[in-house]
Enzyme design. Structure first.
Site, PDB file in Angstrom:
ATOM      1  N   CYS A 127     106.696  -9.863 -75.128  1.00  0.00           N
ATOM      2  CA  CYS A 127     107.209 -10.340 -73.845  1.00  0.00           C
ATOM      3  C   CYS A 127     107.560 -11.808 -74.034  1.00  0.00           C
ATOM      4  O   CYS A 127     106.701 -12.604 -74.449  1.00  0.00           O
ATOM      5  CB  CYS A 127     106.113 -10.184 -72.792  1.00  0.00           C
TER       6      CYS A 127
ATOM      7  N   CYS B 298     114.670 -11.183 -73.521  1.00  0.00           N
ATOM      8  CA  CYS B 298     113.692 -10.525 -72.656  1.00  0.00           C
ATOM      9  C   CYS B 298     113.635  -9.096 -73.173  1.00  0.00           C
ATOM     10  O   CYS B 298     114.686  -8.475 -73.396  1.00  0.00           O
ATOM     11  CB  CYS B 298     114.151 -10.547 -71.207  1.00  0.00           C
TER      12      CYS B 298
HETATM   13  N1  DGL Z   1     109.746  -8.222 -70.995  1.00  0.00           N
HETATM   14  C1  DGL Z   1     109.431  -9.487 -70.375  1.00  0.00           C
HETATM   15  C2  DGL Z   1     110.088 -10.592 -71.193  1.00  0.00           C
HETATM   16  O1  DGL Z   1     110.414 -10.352 -72.355  1.00  0.00           O
HETATM   17  C3  DGL Z   1     109.776  -9.367 -68.925  1.00  0.00           C
HETATM   18  C4  DGL Z   1     109.325 -10.408 -68.088  1.00  0.00           C
HETATM   19  C5  DGL Z   1     108.979 -10.113 -66.665  1.00  0.00           C
HETATM   20  O2  DGL Z   1     107.971  -9.458 -66.442  1.00  0.00           O
HETATM   21  O3  DGL Z   1     109.658 -10.675 -65.815  1.00  0.00           O
HETATM   22  O4  DGL Z   1     110.271 -11.706 -70.748  1.00  0.00           O
END
Ligand code: DGL
Length: 274
Positions: free
Chosen positions: A74, A193
């Site tokens: 993440c 993301c």
């Molecule tokens: N997959 C997360 C990232 O890479 C998502 C973030 C979120 O929860 O807004 O930033």
């Protein structure tokens, strides 16, 4: 005798599955334990303090389930929590545990893709505000100019299964246009993301074919492969039966359905109460 455990993969929701998928392809021999904090997603709009608190709580759960190595799959957690965890929390632990993120492995390789030396970062508000990509890319490729765009609607589109809907087009176009206006010479776009790879077909429709789109999964998998080669003291703590288990802090039915879309295979998750 130190006990080996699965490699933990953590995300605020489903996004980390795009990283898990690639890691499991490159390193199928290891065991994995995936944790999605679906009950508290999105992290991207939350403060540093909150993202750190949620992330560290989840990492501790993964440790208590036997993980010795955890990947924050993440960007938001990598941007806002990784440094504190590495510099403060891990140093207090009695045994050897490691937590790695996804930003550095991406920054290390991005310069190999850009000819114009103009790179665009598409990420959550939290990742963009942290400036982590600007700082990390500068360390490896000082000649690259980085432009960023926060895309606050993209994670909700993915989490709510709207990633392929006509409604998604408006938000995807809006953010891409805004980013490309900042520098028309951008030839490389980083999907910074882990949810965004599900939007890649849409993104492709709205940008010129000369632009390279970078999904992080493969880069992170390659970097983990190298890391394990360079760190035998950690590698020996990663168990090897080729198993994967999935945990979610939300409903398991919802997780199983969506995880199938991300992974293209049936998933039987367990609930983790936090
Ligand atoms: N997959 C997360 C990232 O890479 C998502 C973030 C979120 O929860 O807004 O930033």
């Amino acid at each position: 005798m130190k006990e080996a455990g699965p490699i933990g993969i953590f995300d605020s929701g489903y996004g980390g599955l795009t990283v898990f998928r690639e890691i499991a392809k490159v390193l199928p021999q290891y065991d994995y334990l995936y944790l999605g904090d679906n009950a508290r997603v999105p992290y991207g709009t939350r403060s540093f303090e909150t993202v750190y608190r949620y992330t560290w709580e989840c990492v501790q759960h993964l440790f208590s389930m036997g993980c010795r190595l955890v990947i924050l799959a993440c960007n938001t957690a990598s941007a806002k929590a990784l440094r504190s965890i590495q510099q403060n929390d891990l140093t207090q632990l009695p045994d050897l545990r490691r937590v790695l993120g996804v930003i550095r492995p991406t920054a290390e390789l991005v310069g190999e893709y850009s000819k114009t030396r103009r790179v665009g970062i598409l990420g959550t508000q939290g990742t963009v505000a942290s400036q982590s990509y600007i700082i990390e890319i500068e360390k490896f490729f000082p000649d690259i100019k980085v432009e960023q765009e926060a895309c606050p609607m993209w994670v909700p589109l993915v989490e709510n299964n709207e990633f392929d809907s006509p409604g998604a087009d408006y938000f995807i176009r809006k953010n891409l246009d805004s980013l490309l206006q900042k520098s028309p010479d951008i030839d490389t776009l980083v999907l910074a993301c882990t949810h965004y790879p599900l939007l890649i077909n849409k993104i492709r429709q709205f940008v010129s074919a000369d632009i390279t789109l970078i999904s992080q999964g493969e880069l992170v998998a390659e970097s983990l492969y190298d890391y394990l080669q360079r760190h035998p003291e950690i590698e020996i703590l990663c168990s090897k039966n080729g198993d994967a288990e999935f945990y979610t802090t939300e409903s398991t039915d919802g997780f199983n359905q969506k995880a199938k879309v991300f992974l293209g295979q049936e998933v039987f998750s367990k609930h983790l109460a936090i």
